[in-house]
Design a protein around this motif. Structure first.
Motif, short mmCIF file in Angstrom:
data_model
loop_
_atom_site.label_atom_id
_atom_site.label_comp_id
_atom_site.label_asym_id
_atom_site.label_seq_id
_atom_site.Cartn_x
_atom_site.Cartn_y
_atom_site.Cartn_z
N LEU A 159 0.83 -1.20 0.00
CA LEU A 159 0.00 0.00 0.00
C LEU A 159 0.86 1.26 0.00
CD1 LEU A 159 -2.98 -0.63 2.46
CD2 LEU A 159 -3.03 -0.55 -0.02
N SER A 160 1.96 1.23 0.75
CA SER A 160 2.80 2.42 0.87
C SER A 160 3.53 2.73 -0.42
CB SER A 160 3.81 2.25 2.01
OG SER A 160 4.83 1.32 1.65
N LEU A 161 3.64 1.76 -1.33
CA LEU A 161 4.36 1.96 -2.58
C LEU A 161 3.44 2.15 -3.78
CD1 LEU A 161 7.19 -0.71 -2.12
CD2 LEU A 161 7.30 1.75 -1.67
N ASN A 162 2.14 2.20 -3.53
CA ASN A 162 1.18 2.37 -4.62
C ASN A 162 0.36 3.63 -4.42
OD1 ASN A 162 1.61 -0.79 -4.62
ND2 ASN A 162 0.76 -0.25 -6.60
N ASP A 163 0.06 4.29 -5.51
CA ASP A 163 -0.80 5.46 -5.47
C ASP A 163 -2.23 5.01 -5.21
OD1 ASP A 163 -1.61 8.24 -6.01
OD2 ASP A 163 -2.54 7.35 -7.79
N PRO A 164 -2.89 5.52 -4.18
CA PRO A 164 -4.23 5.02 -3.83
C PRO A 164 -5.29 5.32 -4.88
CG PRO A 164 -3.66 6.93 -2.48
CD PRO A 164 -2.42 6.54 -3.22
N LEU A 165 -5.13 6.37 -5.66
CA LEU A 165 -6.14 6.72 -6.67
C LEU A 165 -6.03 5.85 -7.91
CD1 LEU A 165 -8.44 8.53 -7.74
CD2 LEU A 165 -6.65 10.11 -8.57
N THR A 166 -4.86 5.79 -8.51
CA THR A 166 -4.69 5.12 -9.79
C THR A 166 -4.24 3.67 -9.67
OG1 THR A 166 -2.37 5.81 -9.97
CG2 THR A 166 -4.05 7.33 -10.84
N GLY A 167 -3.68 3.30 -8.52
CA GLY A 167 -3.14 1.96 -8.38
C GLY A 167 -1.76 1.79 -8.97
N LEU A 168 -1.21 2.84 -9.61
CA LEU A 168 0.14 2.77 -10.13
C LEU A 168 1.14 2.88 -8.98
CD1 LEU A 168 -0.13 5.16 -13.23
CD2 LEU A 168 -0.54 2.70 -13.14
N TYR A 169 2.40 2.56 -9.26
CA TYR A 169 3.42 2.80 -8.26
C TYR A 169 3.53 4.30 -8.00
CZ TYR A 169 5.02 -2.03 -8.78
OH TYR A 169 5.09 -3.39 -8.78
N ASN A 170 4.08 4.66 -6.82
CA ASN A 170 4.19 6.07 -6.46
C ASN A 170 5.65 6.50 -6.39
OD1 ASN A 170 5.11 5.00 -4.06
ND2 ASN A 170 3.22 5.42 -2.93
N ARG A 171 5.88 7.74 -5.95
CA ARG A 171 7.25 8.27 -5.90
C ARG A 171 8.11 7.49 -4.91
NH1 ARG A 171 8.00 13.59 -7.92
NH2 ARG A 171 10.11 13.52 -7.07
N ALA A 172 7.49 7.00 -3.82
CA ALA A 172 8.27 6.22 -2.86
C ALA A 172 8.85 4.98 -3.53
CB ALA A 172 7.40 5.83 -1.67
N TRP A 173 8.04 4.31 -4.34
CA TRP A 173 8.53 3.14 -5.08
C TRP A 173 9.64 3.57 -6.03
CZ3 TRP A 173 9.14 2.01 -10.18
CH2 TRP A 173 9.43 0.68 -10.51
N LEU A 174 9.44 4.67 -6.75
CA LEU A 174 10.43 5.14 -7.71
C LEU A 174 11.75 5.46 -7.02
CD1 LEU A 174 10.66 5.85 -10.77
CD2 LEU A 174 10.29 8.23 -10.09
N ASN A 175 11.67 6.15 -5.88
CA ASN A 175 12.89 6.50 -5.15
C ASN A 175 13.66 5.27 -4.70
OD1 ASN A 175 12.25 9.21 -5.44
ND2 ASN A 175 11.27 9.37 -3.43
N GLU A 176 12.92 4.21 -4.40
CA GLU A 176 13.56 2.98 -3.92
C GLU A 176 14.09 2.12 -5.05
OE1 GLU A 176 12.18 -1.12 -1.67
OE2 GLU A 176 11.29 0.77 -1.03
N MET A 177 13.35 2.07 -6.17
CA MET A 177 13.64 1.07 -7.18
C MET A 177 14.39 1.57 -8.40
SD MET A 177 12.66 -1.76 -5.97
CE MET A 177 12.91 -2.70 -7.49
N LEU A 178 14.23 2.84 -8.78
CA LEU A 178 14.84 3.28 -10.03
C LEU A 178 16.37 3.16 -9.98
CD1 LEU A 178 14.49 4.37 -12.85
CD2 LEU A 178 14.52 6.69 -11.91
N GLY A 179 16.96 3.55 -8.86
CA GLY A 179 18.41 3.42 -8.73
C GLY A 179 18.87 1.99 -8.90
N LYS A 180 18.11 1.03 -8.34
CA LYS A 180 18.47 -0.38 -8.47
C LYS A 180 18.35 -0.85 -9.91
CE LYS A 180 16.89 -1.41 -3.76
NZ LYS A 180 15.92 -2.17 -2.94
N LEU A 181 17.28 -0.41 -10.59
CA LEU A 181 17.10 -0.80 -11.99
C LEU A 181 18.19 -0.22 -12.88
CD1 LEU A 181 13.21 -0.36 -12.20
CD2 LEU A 181 14.47 -2.52 -12.24
N VAL A 182 18.57 1.03 -12.62
CA VAL A 182 19.64 1.66 -13.40
C VAL A 182 20.97 0.95 -13.13
CG1 VAL A 182 21.01 3.77 -13.63
CG2 VAL A 182 18.52 3.91 -13.61
#
Length: 321
Positions: A159-182
């Motif tokens: 829940l903390s990593l998903n946007d409650p309105l759209t169900g997409l991932y949120n900035r918290a997820w991006l901050n955690e995961m984008l660096g790892k993916l890069v």
């Protein structure tokens, strides 16, 4: 707690005690006969912070709260009914009972000191078996509770990593995961691209149709992304009306093809079937950035944002690299 007599002088029988119901040794009967019976009023706690004792409920019921704080109520209160016991672990390791024990109704309890429990374990055949069965049950119950807490923790983390309105991932997820993916893409020498999307004239859409309609438009756009992406891609609500698509294993040419597909589908998406006011559809501006030597997650995001700005400057409802 109020002492009201002894077990031998009470109306209760050893057959009422689950731990001792299979014990018929005279030594066990004699030992239990002298044990105290106490009364605990409804709502009162069983207080013995410095003693290791075994309590067996003779009448009424006890509530035992876990001594492990979890921060939320998750069903960690156990009810102890007549015949059942509490305090076995404290007795076995001869340490104070840290659990909070209270009476949920007027109750009578048999109190057995830890020295006597150990003596009966040495002298009785049935008691050790009964204790092993009980402790095995308690271990299974504790494991089930741990699994439940783990699932609950995973649920709240999701829940903390998903946007409650759209169900997409949120900035918290991006901050955690984008660096790892890069970092993984750089390590493996594989491509990675971002597509940043901004819904065109969204403020005007909200002003014209209302914020509820705006929320529906955001959800419509999110559904377009979900339906058009691969299972290995990630869609993020970047903020407000901005969304971001992370495309692992994807170079610039394929990312452009993905953006073109998203642009067409977004243009064709109908927010409301009966929309008769201006702006019946939604469009988006798209900026693409592809990972290159010397870029990290922050500079990659900046490149995608700059490309998005160029798409807006070019008249919106378009794509820029």
């Amino acid at each position: 707690m109020e002492t009201i007599g002894t077990f031998g002088a009470s109306r209760y029988s050893i057959r009422d005690l689950q731990l001792f119901c299979e014990s018929d040794e005279p030594a066990v009967l004699d030992a239990l006969a002298g044990c105290e019976v106490v009364r605990v009023a409804k709502g009162c706690r069983v207080e013995d912070p410095f003693l290791a004792r075994l309590y067996i409920v003779l009448s009424g019921a006890l509530a035992v709260e876990s001594d492990v704080p979890v921060g939320i109520h998750d069903g960690t209160v156990t009810l102890i009914h007549p015949g059942e016991s509490v305090g076995e672990q404290a007795v076995l390791d001869e340490s104070p009972n840290l659990s909070r024990i209270s009476a949920v109704e007027d109750s009578e309890l048999l109190v057995i000191e830890h020295e006597l429990v150990w003596r009966l374990i040495d002298e009785s055949v049935a008691l050790p078996r009964a204790l092993l069965r009980l402790l095995s049950f308690r271990v299974r119950a504790a494991n089930a509770l741990l699994r439940r807490r783990q699932r609950l923790g995973e649920f709240y983390r999701e829940l903390s990593l998903n946007d409650p309105l759209t169900g997409l991932y949120n900035r918290a997820w991006l901050n955690e995961m984008l660096g790892k993916l890069v970092a993984r893409a750089c390590q493996d020498g594989r491509p990675l691209s971002l597509v940043m999307i901004d819904l065109d004239h969204f403020k005007k859409f909200n002003d014209t149709h209302g914020h509820l309609a705006g929320d529906t438009a955001l959800c419509t756009a999110a559904n377009v992304l979900r339906a058009a992406l691969r299972p290995t891609d990630f869609a993020v609500r970047y903020g407000g009306e901005e969304m971001l698509v992370v495309l692992p294993e994807t170079g610039g040419k394929v990312a452009l093809s993905v953006a073109e597909r998203l642009c067409r589908r977004l243009r064709a998406a109908v927010v409301f079937d009966d929309m008769r006011l201006p702006l019946p559809h939604i469009t988006g501006s798209f900026g693409i950035a592809t990972l290159a030597p010397g870029l990290d997650e922050n500079t990659l995001l900046e490149a995608a944002d700059a490309a998005l700005y160029r798409a807006k400057q070019a008249g919106r409802d378009t794509i820029s690299l």
